[in-house]
Design an enzyme around this catalytic site. Structure first.
Site, PDB file in Angstrom:
ATOM      1  N   TRP A  25       0.716  -1.314  -0.413  1.00  0.00           N
ATOM      2  CA  TRP A  25       0.087   0.019  -0.239  1.00  0.00           C
ATOM      3  C   TRP A  25       0.661   1.514   0.025  1.00  0.00           C
ATOM      4  O   TRP A  25       1.837   1.152   1.236  1.00  0.00           O
ATOM      5  CB  TRP A  25      -1.032  -0.066   1.378  1.00  0.00           C
ATOM      6  CG  TRP A  25      -1.585   1.243   1.803  1.00  0.00           C
ATOM      7  CD1 TRP A  25      -2.938   1.324   0.117  1.00  0.00           C
ATOM      8  CD2 TRP A  25      -1.585   2.234   2.873  1.00  0.00           C
ATOM      9  NE1 TRP A  25      -3.356   2.867   1.039  1.00  0.00           N
ATOM     10  CE2 TRP A  25      -3.127   3.256   2.001  1.00  0.00           C
ATOM     11  CE3 TRP A  25      -1.304   1.508   3.554  1.00  0.00           C
ATOM     12  CZ2 TRP A  25      -3.538   3.743   3.430  1.00  0.00           C
ATOM     13  CZ3 TRP A  25      -1.986   2.490   4.818  1.00  0.00           C
ATOM     14  CH2 TRP A  25      -2.959   3.371   4.602  1.00  0.00           C
ATOM     15  N   ASP A  37      -1.383  -6.332   9.337  1.00  0.00           N
ATOM     16  CA  ASP A  37      -2.230  -5.317   8.722  1.00  0.00           C
ATOM     17  C   ASP A  37      -3.611  -5.835   8.319  1.00  0.00           C
ATOM     18  O   ASP A  37      -3.379  -6.104   7.260  1.00  0.00           O
ATOM     19  CB  ASP A  37      -1.708  -4.192   7.356  1.00  0.00           C
ATOM     20  CG  ASP A  37      -2.578  -3.088   6.897  1.00  0.00           C
ATOM     21  OD1 ASP A  37      -3.999  -3.177   7.794  1.00  0.00           O
ATOM     22  OD2 ASP A  37      -1.781  -2.267   6.330  1.00  0.00           O
ATOM     23  N   LYS A  55     -13.729  -0.148   5.916  1.00  0.00           N
ATOM     24  CA  LYS A  55     -14.248  -0.515   5.599  1.00  0.00           C
ATOM     25  C   LYS A  55     -15.769  -1.536   5.397  1.00  0.00           C
ATOM     26  O   LYS A  55     -16.726  -1.750   4.316  1.00  0.00           O
ATOM     27  CB  LYS A  55     -13.043  -1.751   3.991  1.00  0.00           C
ATOM     28  CG  LYS A  55     -12.132  -1.197   4.601  1.00  0.00           C
ATOM     29  CD  LYS A  55     -11.415   0.178   3.614  1.00  0.00           C
ATOM     30  CE  LYS A  55      -9.906   0.287   3.522  1.00  0.00           C
ATOM     31  NZ  LYS A  55      -9.467   1.380   2.459  1.00  0.00           N
ATOM     32  N   ALA A  97      -6.863  -4.909   7.254  1.00  0.00           N
ATOM     33  CA  ALA A  97      -7.628  -3.538   6.749  1.00  0.00           C
ATOM     34  C   ALA A  97      -8.854  -4.127   6.129  1.00  0.00           C
ATOM     35  O   ALA A  97     -10.189  -2.818   6.136  1.00  0.00           O
ATOM     36  CB  ALA A  97      -6.716  -2.334   5.995  1.00  0.00           C
TER      37      ALA A  97
HETATM   38  C1  LMR Z   1      -6.392   2.854  -0.465  1.00  0.00           C
HETATM   39  O1  LMR Z   1      -5.543   1.467  -0.225  1.00  0.00           O
HETATM   40  O2  LMR Z   1      -7.680   3.037  -1.116  1.00  0.00           O
HETATM   41  C2  LMR Z   1      -7.486   2.363   0.663  1.00  0.00           C
HETATM   42  O3  LMR Z   1      -6.775   1.769   2.062  1.00  0.00           O
HETATM   43  C3  LMR Z   1      -7.474   4.572   1.321  1.00  0.00           C
HETATM   44  C4  LMR Z   1      -6.200   4.935   1.837  1.00  0.00           C
HETATM   45  O4  LMR Z   1      -6.119   5.953   2.247  1.00  0.00           O
HETATM   46  O5  LMR Z   1      -5.402   4.784   0.704  1.00  0.00           O
END
Ligand code: LMR
Length: 396
Positions: free
Chosen positions: A129, A210, A245, A212
């Site tokens: 990410w 993580d 989410k 999420a």
């Molecule tokens: C994403 O990866 O799009 C989400 O986790 C939102 C973000 O804060 O980046």
């Protein structure tokens, strides 16, 4: 003094949303930021969350402070959801702190690791990410990458990942995506997670997981397999949980850090450290989202309704995967069936940065610069435009 500051480039993910908002084309499609969208393209508030919110507001007598580690009912409920109701038999080893979203939990965990061992590195998946890099790096952790995704074959680089872990020194910190890998959607199966747990334990590595997208891959239990296997195998583990989410509570910033220590004595020291660190970062986390989650999870009827709706969201994403993979394969005459086996909101299409710009400028299709798409942004109404358009962009 402030004139010394330089202009910040657009955020790689949030910048896509900002550009999408400005586009007034009727054809535009938002495959950018990771938010769930329903059949009508809206990001819903789950029914149980809406009801719990009304009940929380009706019952609330005071908005006085809680504490730096937040709402204890929320922490206990989310810990049970994550580790299972028996807390993998390690209740006494567990320290919990509510945090402002999964990002707050990641930052709190990074601060704890730096406090424990200044100058540490953290090994993150390649790719990971985009926001992991500044979020963990600005706490003082040095980031290194481990092999994760074989982009040439759209598969997991499993053997190379295990070899990498096997060569790390004892005490090295490894960041793992518990399910619904962001940005690739490429997850490990249960036997692969067992192999990861084995190497983490044997090499005495410190996993930081993580979580999420809990419940948005397969279901709540299967998505937590990774955490439960690893929690049984290693003495120390950090888990950053997000309720953005799966509870649809994005803007309420609702998350939690769970830390497993090697015994109850170190766990009580960690609890004190989490309180101290939270106090220096945000003093106390916001309660609204946490109070709602606590209510949803503790009231059987609300909990059941939330689980049903969450299951519907996961099933819907998985059926959109099939729709998109089949249409892309047909339109491009290339194999995109791998999209069907990936999980969570994301897959990463084999597009260059220039092709991503062409998709945006010529077709009004918006995605992250690395070709990551939010599958929940695909719909029966736009799939034709997305598949034929992207197939043409890929042909060049
Ligand atoms: C994403 O990866 O799009 C989400 O986790 C939102 C973000 O804060 O980046």
């Amino acid at each position: 003094m402030l004139e010394t500051l330089t202009r910040v480039p657009p955020d790689p993910i949030l910048g896509v949303s900002a550009a999408f908002q400005k586009d007034d084309s009727p054809e535009k499609v938002d495959l950018g930021v990771g938010v769930y969208k329903d059949e009508s393209g809206k990001t819903p508030i789950p029914r149980a969350v809406k009801r719990a919110e009304q009940e929380v507001l009706a019952a609330q007598q005071s908005k006085s402070y809680l504490s730096p580690i937040g709402n204890p009912g929320f922490n206990a409920q989310v810990a049970a959801l994550t580790f299972g109701s028996d807390l993998v038999g390690r209740k006494g080893d567990l320290s919990l702190a509510q945090a402002p979203g999964g990002s707050g939990a990641l930052r709190l965990g990074a601060e704890l690791l730096i406090a424990a061992r200044p100058g540490s590195s953290i090994h993150v998946s390649d790719p990971t990410w985009a926001n992991h890099v500044p979020l963990l790096g600005n706490a003082g952790l040095r980031l290194e990458k481990y092999p994760y995704y074989d982009a040439a074959h759209n598969t997991l680089a499993f053997d190379r990942m295990i070899e990498y872990f096997d060569a790390l020194p004892a005490g090295a910190i490894v960041l793992l995506h518990a399910c619904c890998h962001n940005p690739t959607g490429q997850d490990l199966d249960a036997s692969q997670w067992s192999a990861v747990a084995e190497v983490l334990a044997r090499r005495r590595l410190i996993p930081f997981m993580d979580m999420a997208y809990h419940g948005l891959g397969e279901d709540l239990d299967r998505d937590a397999t990774s955490i439960r296997l690893i929690a049984k195998a290693v003495p120390e583990l950090l888990v950053a949980v997000s309720c953005s989410k799966n509870f649809g509570l994005y803007r309420e910033r609702t998350g939690m850090l769970a830390v497993l220590s090697a015994g109850s004595e170190p766990a009580s020291i960690v609890s004190g450290q989490l309180g101290r660190l939270a106090r220096t970062l945000w003093s106390m986390p916001p309660d609204h989202g946490a109070a709602i989650v606590d209510r949803v999870l503790s009231q059987p009827e609300l909990r059941q309704d939330w689980m049903t709706e969450l299951r519907h969201m996961a099933n819907r994403i998985n059926s959109l995967r099939t729709l998109l993979a089949d249409r892309l394969t047909e339109a491009s005459q290339r194999d995109f069936s791998w999209i069907k086996t990936q999980r969570g909101m994301f897959s990463r299409l084999p597009l260059t940065a220039d092709q991503v710009v062409t998709a945006r400028e010529a077709l009004h299709i918006y995605m992250a610069p690395d070709g990551r798409i939010n599958i929940a942004g695909v719909s029966p109404a736009n799939v034709e435009h997305v598949a034929t358009g992207l197939a043409a962009v890929m042909r060049g």
